[in-house]
Write an enzyme that holds these catalytic residues in place. Structure first.
Site, PDB file in Angstrom:
ATOM      1  NE  ARG A  63      -1.301   2.525   2.762  1.00  0.00           N
ATOM      2  CZ  ARG A  63      -0.679   3.818   3.232  1.00  0.00           C
ATOM      3  NH1 ARG A  63      -0.938   4.799   2.605  1.00  0.00           N
ATOM      4  NH2 ARG A  63      -0.564   3.840   4.454  1.00  0.00           N
ATOM      5  CG  HIS A  91       3.334   4.432   9.262  1.00  0.00           C
ATOM      6  ND1 HIS A  91       3.055   3.293   8.377  1.00  0.00           N
ATOM      7  CD2 HIS A  91       3.971   5.427   8.246  1.00  0.00           C
ATOM      8  CE1 HIS A  91       3.068   3.600   6.961  1.00  0.00           C
ATOM      9  NE2 HIS A  91       3.508   5.081   7.108  1.00  0.00           N
ATOM     10  CG  HIS A  93       7.225   7.928   6.063  1.00  0.00           C
ATOM     11  ND1 HIS A  93       6.936   8.353   4.898  1.00  0.00           N
ATOM     12  CD2 HIS A  93       6.377   7.332   6.548  1.00  0.00           C
ATOM     13  CE1 HIS A  93       5.926   7.596   4.587  1.00  0.00           C
ATOM     14  NE2 HIS A  93       5.438   7.140   5.681  1.00  0.00           N
ATOM     15  CB  CYS A 101       2.996  11.291   2.400  1.00  0.00           C
ATOM     16  SG  CYS A 101       1.243  12.243   2.595  1.00  0.00           S
ATOM     17  CG  ASN A 153       6.948   3.627   4.487  1.00  0.00           C
ATOM     18  OD1 ASN A 153       6.222   4.057   5.544  1.00  0.00           O
ATOM     19  ND2 ASN A 153       6.481   3.533   3.425  1.00  0.00           N
TER      20      ASN A 153
END
Length: 301
Positions: free
Chosen positions: A14, A204, A206, A237, A246
């Protein structure tokens, strides 16, 4: 010393693929199945989002149909009730929903105010919970927004209060643009754990400014045991300036492995999968361990 096990969630399918040019469905399935075969137990495989908004993931149903479903929890990100219905039809194990802590970022991302997004999440939660599935809320720009600056923890607390009051209890603290630092991560987690002791928190992160692994380690020492990452460090993003990928899944796994902290994935298989992904994408990936190998690998003098 006995260390507590870490759960690693892969978000290549994703968060990673949404930032690439079109990848053939068959290749997506191969990569995701390689990650599952490496022993990763949670996979965010795709998103049931409008093909007009994210055409890279217009094959979500096909991906869900053909990936390996044994010994793994499959997660899909959903933007609305219609997406939740599609996800449930595809027999997901969990759904992820996202709201930005930043009003500016939320409007750029989903064209809604934060409060409007929270109302939508509560509606999704009721539908998905009634189907016996888990809902996780990703709090984008938790630690700061490139449009509004670095945040204090009370900004996050206010959003979580509204959601926990309606029964939601699983949250991903997302450093969407890589603005966090280890001290800030530690302080936020301690505050949020104190304010919401019955919630599950994950990170989560980055790697936009190269602090991803340091922030993950700060999270671990502050009590977090669940982390998102993507193979090779791909992703980002599309609605945040300069938001690179990430933290690389194999780099995170390698760090914990070298620290004798238990993880599920097999590192050799993860590195093999990252190299396969590099072949598919046709450019050098930012992951480090896939280039250098394990710290324990020996070479001829």
């Amino acid at each position: 010393m006995i260390h507590e096990k870490v759960m690693l969630t892969d978000v290549t399918g994703r968060d990673g693929f949404q930032m690439e040019d079109w990848i053939e469905t068959e290749e997506k399935i191969i990569i995701i199945n390689e990650i599952i075969a490496a022993g990763v137990k949670r996979i965010e495989a795709t998103s049931f989002v409008s093909p007009k908004a994210v055409p890279q993931l217009k094959d979500a149903k096909e991906v869900m149909k053909h990936i390996n479903r044994e010994n793994v929890n499959i997660i899909a990100l959903i933007p609305n009730v219609k997406g939740a219905e599609f996800a449930l039809e595809s027999s997901v194990d969990e759904v992820n929903v996202v709201v930005s802590v930043s009003e500016t970022h939320n409007r750029k991302n989903v064209k809604k105010s934060v409060d409007e997004s929270l109302e939508g999440i509560i509606e999704i939660y009721r539908l998905v919970e009634s189907a016996g599935k888990k809902v996780n809320v990703g709090l984008a720009t938790t630690f700061g927004c490139p449009f509004e600056g670095i945040y204090e923890v009370n900004r996050v607390t206010e959003v979580m209060k509204k959601l926990t009051a309606n029964g939601l209890s699983s949250f991903m603290l997302a450093d969407t643009t890589g603005m966090a630092n280890p001290l800030q991560v530690s302080n936020f987690i301690k505050s949020l754990k104190g304010a919401f002791p019955s919630t599950d928190l994950s990170l989560h992160l980055h790697n936009t400014r190269g602090m991803g692994l340091a922030n993950i380690l700060a999270g671990y020492h502050s009590g977090i045991r669940s982390f998102d990452a993507s193979l090779g460090g791909i992703g980002g993003c599309p609605f945040a300036p300069g938001a690179t990928g990430n933290v690389a899944l194999e780099d995170v796994a390698h760090m914990f492995y070298q620290m004798n902290i238990p993880i599920d994935p097999n590192l050799t298989k993860l590195i093999r999968a990252a190299k396969k992904l590099e072949e598919v994408l046709g450019y050098k990936l930012p992951g480090q361990v896939m280039k250098a190998g394990l710290s324990t690998d020996l070479h001829q003098a």
